[in-house]
Design a protein around this motif. Structure first.
Motif, mmCIF file in Angstrom:
data_model
loop_
_atom_site.group_PDB
_atom_site.id
_atom_site.type_symbol
_atom_site.label_atom_id
_atom_site.label_comp_id
_atom_site.label_asym_id
_atom_site.label_seq_id
_atom_site.Cartn_x
_atom_site.Cartn_y
_atom_site.Cartn_z
ATOM 1 N N THR A 28 0.798 -1.350 0.009
ATOM 2 C CA THR A 28 0.128 -0.048 -0.017
ATOM 3 C C THR A 28 0.887 1.288 0.200
ATOM 4 O O THR A 28 0.340 2.253 -0.328
ATOM 5 C CB THR A 28 -0.950 0.041 1.438
ATOM 6 N N LEU A 36 -5.757 3.533 4.976
ATOM 7 C CA LEU A 36 -6.686 2.374 5.357
ATOM 8 C C LEU A 36 -6.908 2.418 6.974
ATOM 9 O O LEU A 36 -8.140 2.140 7.471
ATOM 10 C CB LEU A 36 -6.107 0.996 4.972
ATOM 11 N N ARG A 37 -5.932 2.765 7.726
ATOM 12 C CA ARG A 37 -5.869 2.955 9.101
ATOM 13 C C ARG A 37 -7.104 3.699 9.857
ATOM 14 O O ARG A 37 -7.788 3.380 10.524
ATOM 15 C CB ARG A 37 -4.443 3.019 9.727
ATOM 16 N N SER A 39 -9.241 5.306 8.037
ATOM 17 C CA SER A 39 -10.648 4.957 7.635
ATOM 18 C C SER A 39 -11.388 4.039 8.323
ATOM 19 O O SER A 39 -12.650 4.252 8.635
ATOM 20 C CB SER A 39 -10.693 4.905 6.037
ATOM 21 N N PHE A 40 -10.728 2.767 8.176
ATOM 22 C CA PHE A 40 -11.326 1.860 9.143
ATOM 23 C C PHE A 40 -11.669 2.111 10.848
ATOM 24 O O PHE A 40 -12.648 1.897 11.226
ATOM 25 C CB PHE A 40 -10.487 0.625 9.253
ATOM 26 N N LEU A 178 -7.238 8.783 2.718
ATOM 27 C CA LEU A 178 -7.344 7.639 1.797
ATOM 28 C C LEU A 178 -7.589 7.749 0.263
ATOM 29 O O LEU A 178 -6.894 7.033 -0.673
ATOM 30 C CB LEU A 178 -8.683 6.904 2.165
ATOM 31 N N LEU A 189 -5.458 -1.552 -3.403
ATOM 32 C CA LEU A 189 -5.753 -1.313 -2.157
ATOM 33 C C LEU A 189 -7.071 -1.800 -1.579
ATOM 34 O O LEU A 189 -7.379 -1.807 -0.355
ATOM 35 C CB LEU A 189 -5.769 0.437 -2.040
ATOM 36 N N LEU A 195 -7.417 -5.298 2.996
ATOM 37 C CA LEU A 195 -8.097 -4.795 3.776
ATOM 38 C C LEU A 195 -8.437 -5.170 5.201
ATOM 39 O O LEU A 195 -8.632 -4.654 6.174
ATOM 40 C CB LEU A 195 -9.628 -4.985 3.035
ATOM 41 N N GLY A 198 -5.265 -4.040 7.078
ATOM 42 C CA GLY A 198 -5.653 -2.586 7.417
ATOM 43 C C GLY A 198 -6.713 -2.367 8.639
ATOM 44 O O GLY A 198 -6.582 -1.650 9.289
#
Length: 271
Positions: A28, A36-37, A39-40, A178, A189, A195, A198
């Motif tokens: 990534t 990713l970190r 956003s999740f 993101l 990604l 995912l 992430g």
């Protein structure tokens, strides 16, 4: 749970998550991993705190500032982590909260602790091979952001209740980073394995530590919080060794010890 235990839990979780994030970089890149970190983490926190998402207008600038500092801190730290070992990156970054701790005290011994921390960094960058100075610079920038994060988090705790403000700020940080990862990597990604990793990084590096740190900062002043983070460099070096296979030489461990000792000294002075 005592606030000290909350802070220590956050430290261990953060460093294990950082080691896992390092393994994501090959797929990534650092900015994609941050996207990713955050956003999740934002999605998880929005669900967890959906009943307390309403914040007053006076809290909006603090939430926006928190999200901006959070995104900048994580991007600069991951760019450092891509270039230098985890223990080195965190120890240099740690100078940010140490400055916060020293700034809250006016004792005669403060210059001693500051010089000890500076000596620790000098020991840390003395390696047998070449040092990626761009990584050192990114780690220092992350440290400046970390100092701001401590102060802004305290304000967020004052202006909001529960975790609604934290959830909104985390989502803002994800929205800011993101898209960069999506543009750079495209469909890569969105691979299931990427995912899933992430999501784990988000839980370990953001959801758990930021939640417990926010609660801890509601019960202690920012200066004390900064001092309690003194174990962060040693835990990071341990995580780098055990998870990433990044050994540290005797001189580097001495440097970490100097920074930790400086923080302990600041703690005793402030007491």
């Amino acid at each position: 749970m005592p606030p000290t235990v909350l802070v220590l839990t956050g430290i261990v979780s953060t460093q294990v998550g950082a080691a896992m994030a390092k393994q994501l970089f090959a797929l990534t890149g650092p900015v994609g991993a941050v996207g990713l970190r955050l956003s999740f983490a934002g999605l998880v926190l929005l669900v967890m705190w959906r009943r307390s998402l309403r914040v007053g207008w006076q809290a909006v600038p603090v939430v926006l500032g928190y999200g901006t500092v959070l995104a900048t801190m994580n991007v600069t730290f991951y760019l450092a982590l891509d270039r230098i070992p985890l223990g080195m990156a965190v120890t240099i970054e740690f100078l940010g909260p140490l400055v916060v701790a020293l700034a809250g005290s006016r004792r005669w011994s403060d210059p001693v602790w500051a010089m000890l921390a500076g000596a620790g960094v000098l020991f840390l960058v003395r390696t047998d091979g070449p040092v990626a100075w761009s990584g050192v610079a990114f780690a220092a920038a992350a440290g400046a952001c970390w100092a701001g994060y401590i102060l802004v988090t305290a304000k967020l705790g004052e202006k909001t209740s529960g975790g609604g403000g934290l959830a909104l700020a985390m989502a803002i940080g994800g929205l800011a980073t993101l898209p960069v990862g999506i543009v750079a990597l495209g469909p890569e990604l969105l691979r299931p394995a990427v995912l899933a990793t992430g999501l784990w990084v988000a839980l370990l590096s953001s959801v758990l530590p930021y939640s417990v740190e926010l609660e801890a900062l509601r019960r202690m002043p920012p200066r004390v919080f900064g001092i309690l983070m003194s174990l962060e460099p040693a835990v990071a070096a341990g995580a780098g060794l055990m998870v990433l296979g990044q050994p540290m030489g005797v001189v580097q461990w001495a440097g970490i010890g100097c920074v930790v000792a400086a923080s302990i000294g600041a703690t005793r002075s402030a007491g």
